[in-house]
Structures are given as C-alpha cells and as structure tokens.
Design a protein around this motif. Structure first.
Motif, PDB file in Angstrom:
ATOM      1  N   GLN A 141      -0.979   2.947   0.703  1.00  0.00           N
ATOM      2  CA  GLN A 141      -0.271   3.802   1.760  1.00  0.00           C
ATOM      3  C   GLN A 141       1.205   3.136   2.391  1.00  0.00           C
ATOM      4  N   ASP A 142       2.387   4.101   2.688  1.00  0.00           N
ATOM      5  CA  ASP A 142       3.182   3.494   2.938  1.00  0.00           C
ATOM      6  C   ASP A 142       3.220   3.600   4.650  1.00  0.00           C
ATOM      7  N   ASN A 143       2.033   4.210   5.228  1.00  0.00           N
ATOM      8  CA  ASN A 143       2.588   3.946   6.814  1.00  0.00           C
ATOM      9  C   ASN A 143       1.242   2.953   7.304  1.00  0.00           C
ATOM     10  N   GLN A 199       0.805   0.229   5.275  1.00  0.00           N
ATOM     11  CA  GLN A 199       1.704  -1.441   4.842  1.00  0.00           C
ATOM     12  C   GLN A 199       2.370  -1.276   6.246  1.00  0.00           C
ATOM     13  N   GLU A 200       3.173  -0.394   6.685  1.00  0.00           N
ATOM     14  CA  GLU A 200       4.255  -0.628   7.968  1.00  0.00           C
ATOM     15  C   GLU A 200       3.464  -1.308   8.864  1.00  0.00           C
ATOM     16  N   LYS A 236      10.870  -3.953   9.778  1.00  0.00           N
ATOM     17  CA  LYS A 236      11.501  -3.554   8.539  1.00  0.00           C
ATOM     18  C   LYS A 236      12.653  -4.520   7.794  1.00  0.00           C
ATOM     19  N   TYR A 251      11.306  -5.672   3.860  1.00  0.00           N
ATOM     20  CA  TYR A 251      12.385  -5.399   2.694  1.00  0.00           C
ATOM     21  C   TYR A 251      12.945  -6.948   2.368  1.00  0.00           C
ATOM     22  N   LEU A 285       8.239  -2.866  -2.174  1.00  0.00           N
ATOM     23  CA  LEU A 285       7.877  -1.620  -0.996  1.00  0.00           C
ATOM     24  C   LEU A 285       8.754  -0.417  -1.891  1.00  0.00           C
ATOM     25  N   PHE A 304       6.466   1.340  -4.270  1.00  0.00           N
ATOM     26  CA  PHE A 304       5.120   2.192  -3.990  1.00  0.00           C
ATOM     27  C   PHE A 304       5.651   3.113  -3.561  1.00  0.00           C
ATOM     28  N   LYS A 305       7.068   4.193  -3.155  1.00  0.00           N
ATOM     29  CA  LYS A 305       7.966   5.166  -3.156  1.00  0.00           C
ATOM     30  C   LYS A 305       7.434   5.812  -4.459  1.00  0.00           C
TER      31      LYS A 305
END
Length: 596
Positions: A500-502, A504-505, A515, A519, A526, A529-530
């Motif tokens: 899940q993005d959140n 991982q962030e 960020k 990247y 990343l 993953f979108k």
C-alpha cells in the motif's frame, strides 16, 4: 606420448561397476590414483568422479608389452582401459564400493601424462589451503570436494523440480542494474557508452522480483548470483548464490508452508534425513532472551537467564550500574564446569570483550556446595543463594554473568554459549535442528547515521497491529519478517512486502528519506506500484551456506568450485588484476596517483 581415444567409447564410470558386471568386457577412463608394482604384478587404481576401480596387470595373463606400459604409469596420468570384470583374487576391500571386483585388462592407452602434482590428490588433504586454492583445478579432483559439488548440483536440481511443480516460473533478472547504496556496498561496473556512469551488480534480485509480481507472474524463482563489496571476514565471499523466490496473493503462512515442504524434500532426497514438520517457530524477542541470538543453535541447552530483578538491590556496583543505565544482568549455567581453572575463565572473559562486554562475573559451585566467586563479597549469603537458585545452580556448575545494555549482554552471552558448546563438544554435525525466527523488529537505530535503518530492507511490511506505532514508537514496530535457521546459521530470510502506497510512504519517512530521495533510488518500483500491485512476499536462501551445512563442512569455500580468499582475490587466476591503460581510456577512467 599421449595416445588418441579414437575407436574407444567409455562404457561405465569407475565407481559404477559392481559384482553384477562380472565377466563383462568394459571400457573405463580416468586418472591413475596409485600404481603398485610388485614385479610381474602391477596394481593400478583408476579414479574418476564416481569412485575408484582396481586394474590388475599380471605376468602370464597380461601381454608383456602391456605389463611394461602399466609399470611406467604415474599418479594423475589419464588412461583408458578395456578389460574384463572379475571377482577379486585377493582380499575384498570393504572401503571401496568396487572392493569385490577388479578389471583384467585387454588394452591400455595413455591419453595424457602428468607432472608430479604439488600435493597428493586424496580425501581430507592436510595441504595448506593457500596451496590448494592456487592449484584449485587439482584440489577439485579430490573425492570429498567432488562429493560436495555433486551434492550442490543435486540440491539445485531438486529446488528447480520442486518449485516448478509448485507453479513457480524460473525467470532471470539482470546482472547490470542500478546502484542502490541502501544496504551493503555495491560492486560498480563503469559504462563505456555512458562515460562517468556506472552499473551496480545485484546484491539480490529484490526490486526486480517485486516488479515481476506487479507484472502478474504470480510465483517466481531464480538461482541467482549476487555480489556484495563488504568488509572482509574469513568465510565471506564477494559473490554468492541465492535460491530466490517471490509469491503473490500470500501471507506469512503460505511462504512458510511451501518452504518447509521444499526443505523436507531436499534433506530426504539428498541425505535421507527426515525433517519433522511443522518446523518450530520462535519470535525474535524470545530467541534473544533465551539464546542471545536471532539465529540460535538449539542442538544444546545452556540458555540465558535474566536475573535483573534478583540482583536489582544487591551491593555489586557492576550489576546495579548496568540496571540503572536501562540494561540487564543475565547469566548462563555451564553444567558440570564448576572446576574450570581460573586461567580458562580469564580466557572466556577476554573472549566476550570482543562482543562489547567489559568482563564476566562468575560463580563456581564446588562439589561440596561451597562457592568460589569473583563478586561474592558484595552479596549477602541470602542474595547469593537467591542468585544460584534463579540459575538452577547445582554442585559442580559454573555460572557466568554479563551486565550491560541488552544488546551487549545478548551478543556476548550468545557468543559465549556457542564457544562453550564448541569447547565441550556439544555440537553434533549429524543433527539438523531447524527453526523459524519471526516478528523481527522492523527498524534498528544507527548511531553512525543518527537515524532508524531497515533491519531487512525498506519494503518490509510492519505487522498490522503495530502500524499505529510507526509515528509514536518506531523502535517497537515488529516486521512481518521471518528467517529460517539451521544449527545456529541463518540459511534464509524473507518478509511480506509493503504493497500500500501510504504504508510505503510512511516507511520512507521513518527512515529519514525525503520523497525526492526515495524516488531517486527506487522511483521505478514506486511508479510500478501505481498500476495495481498484488499483496506479495518472498524469501531467499544462501545456497552456499545451505550446502555447507548439508555437506558437514566448516567453510563455504569447500562447496564453491572456484572461491575467493579473505581479501576477495582468486589465488588461481590472480584476479583482480591491473588492466591495460587503453581499456581505462575507453571507459573514461584514470588511475588515482598513489600518495607519497
């Protein structure tokens, strides 16, 4: 003079012949192991990777010219022999699989002559390792090393068969990739076409295998070469081999299940050893508390005991000082070692200093129940009795204690426990004790970088129930990570990955990445993953270490065909070597001038 094998075709390997072949005419080829000339009777042992067969040249039965030729054979000559298999006329050799039979020759050809080798080609050679590695092509003729490499080949074949049957696809990932400094140091390869730019050789196929899950391949595996430019240790190789896998739509249980069944198959089919399933599990915390190690050897006891509460109020400043600083006092009971000489205890004390301990406190309980101790004068009789009771101390036991920060106490007593087991010969190489270690800490604090670093890697999933601790107490977050341990060696490790993005962030944030930094290092992952990423998890084994334990060897160099030595060089080829100035020019590189 070397002869041709034209017209000859090998019918059997040497060790494949048995009493079932008696009266057959066979053709064998191999190296001369030994030549015993008894005058009119010549015994020649011929060896190949399958074993040894005795060839007997005898006056009256063998052509005279053939007998003379046989008498001139020397060790390591390569020969072809055509002859008849017969039962041995002399005593049977119980130590050889072909010990009941011999070959009576009709023809002998010398295919290649040999100089006298620099050391004898025999099992368990006592030759210095440096010499053996310089002439590794000769060393590899030794039957024990050949067995090791045949075992390694069999393990790789069985892994491929098993995983293919389980629906895994074997997919190769690139050797020339992007350098990712998070982790160990990369080996860099300069690019001729892109001057000033470098590829990194893979430390593992981690990012690629996660991308393959994004690409819908569901189950991937690879027997992959990996590279780490790490600081040197005696048994560490700059290049090593992983059995690498990744699975989609799975959780911890699924990964553990498939791997337990694979290990059971490997050990049954190669060593005829039954691995009882399920393999026991232990959390990281329990392993550290009981064994002082996250890869505990459970073939013997001598577990750590936490006596912090027992000595909290005692008069011994070493103990109370450690407790006041947030540390602990723990001990191990070396059963029956109460009479250990003081000199030996002093040696153990200097041993633990390598692991950060300032010293060792001890209590030796004599056979009559009296006590010799390095700190008895600071404790009342009641306190000493309480301490001995907490340690299950009995007459004849030796109790050893460390007091410091938890990490130092665990490291030093964990290592001491293993050292004592070696000295007391408690380790049986014929015993295979597997253990899963689970629930590792997600993060560890790096004093050097003054930030948290990932204990495994930045894509490891925290345990769901600990997610809210990421903001408040990151050090307490447990990971969905698991290691498989065998006899005190970590043979494999893996984790459920963040998808899940959140999450991982948040993970990058806790690790102190902006960020932009995240990247610049992992942008391609990343971005992938979108576009719809399945829950996924994986595991990788160190193939070298696994085979080393299966072969009962002490060094991974004994299960690698052409290993490097401690300074990452190859004694045989003399790599790494200086290259031509022209090659450097083409790469836009120049050698740094040596400082005066």
């Amino acid at each position: 003079m070397a002869e041709s094998m034209q017209g000859l075709k090998r019918s059997h390997r040497c060790g494949e012949l048995s009493a079932a072949n008696v009266q057959e005419t066979v053709t064998i080829m191999g190296w001369v192991q030994k030549n015993r000339n008894k005058g009119g009777l010549v015994f020649v042992d011929v060896r190949d990777r399958s074993g040894i067969i005795q060839v007997v040249f005898e006056e009256g039965r063998t052509d005279k010219a053939l007998l003379e030729k046989a008498a001139g054979l020397k060790a390591e000559y390569v020969v072809a022999v055509v002859g008849t298999v017969e039962r041995r006329s002399g005593a049977v050799n119980e130590n050889l699989s072909t010990g009941e039979i011999e070959v009576v020759p009709l023809e002998l050809r010398i295919l290649s002559e040999s100089e006298t080798p620099p050391f004898p080609i025999e099992e368990n050679a006592k030759t210095r390792e440096e010499v053996r590695l310089k002439y590794r092509y000769l060393d590899l003729r030794r039957p024990d090393l050949q067995r090791n490499l045949m075992l390694r080949s069999k393990v790789a074949t069985l892994v491929r068969q098993f995983l293919s049957e389980e629906g895994f696809l074997e997919i190769e990932t690139p050797m020339l990739g992007k350098s990712t400094p998070e982790g160990a140091r990369d080996y860099l390869v300069p690019s001729r076409i892109h001057p000033g730019s470098f590829y990194g050789l893979p430390q593992s196929p981690q990012l690629y295998k996660q991308l393959l899950m994004c690409s819908g391949y569901d189950r991937y595996f690879q027997i992959a070469k990996c590279f780490r430019d790490e600081d040197l240790r005696a048994d560490r190789q700059p290049e090593f081999t992983q059995i690498d896998m990744e699975l989609s739509f799975v959780d911890v249980e699924d990964v553990i299940d498939v791997n337990e069944r694979m290990l059971a198959k490997l050990f049954k089919e190669t060593l005829n050893v039954d691995v009882p399933l399920p393999i026991p599990r232990m959390t990281w915390q329990e392993a550290m508390d009981r064994f002082g190690s996250d890869k505990p050897d459970i073939r013997f006891g001598m577990e750590l005991t936490d006596v912090t509460e027992v000595v909290r109020e005692c008069g011994f400043g070493v103990f109370t000082g450690a407790i006041e600083n947030g540390g602990s006092v723990r001990g191990i009971n070396a059963k029956g070692q109460g009479a250990m000489p003081r000199k030996k205890i002093d040696k153990l004390t200097s041993f633990v200093k390598d692991y950060g301990a300032k010293g060792l406190a001890y209590v030796a309980i004599q056979e009559d129940g009296s006590v010799k101790s390095s700190f008895a004068k600071f404790l009342s009789e009641a306190e000493m009795n309480g301490l001995i009771q907490a340690m299950n101390g009995e007459p004849g036991d030796l109790l050893l204690f460390a007091a410091d920060k938890n990490k130092v106490v665990w490291d030093s007593l964990g290592a001491l426990r293993l050292e004592l087991a070696k000295q007391l010969e408690l380790l049986d190489k014929n015993e295979y004790k597997f253990l899963w270690i689970t629930e590792f800490p997600l993060l560890e604090w790096s004093e050097e970088q003054n930030r948290y670093t990932a204990m495994h890697h930045p894509f490891t999933m925290p345990m769901e129930e600990d997610l809210d601790l990421l903001d408040k107490e990151p050090g307490k977050v447990r990971a969905k990570a698991y290691d498989i341990v065998l006899n005190g060696n970590e043979i494999g490790g893996g984790s459920v990955r963040i998808f899940q993005d959140n999450v991982q962030e948040k993970m990058f944030e806790v690790l102190g990445f902006t960020k932009e930094q995240a990247y610049s290092q992992f942008g391609f992952l990343l971005d992938a993953f979108k576009y719809g990423v399945p829950p996924h998890a994986g595991l990788a084994y160190g193939l070298d270490r696994l085979v080393m334990l299966m072969a009962k060897e002490d060094s991974i160099r004994d299960v690698i065909a052409f290993p490097k030595v401690k300074d990452a060089s190859c004694l045989m080829t003399e790599a790494p070597s200086v290259v031509d100035e022209k090659q450097l020019e083409e790469l836009g590189l120049e050698r740094a001038k040596e400082k005066e």
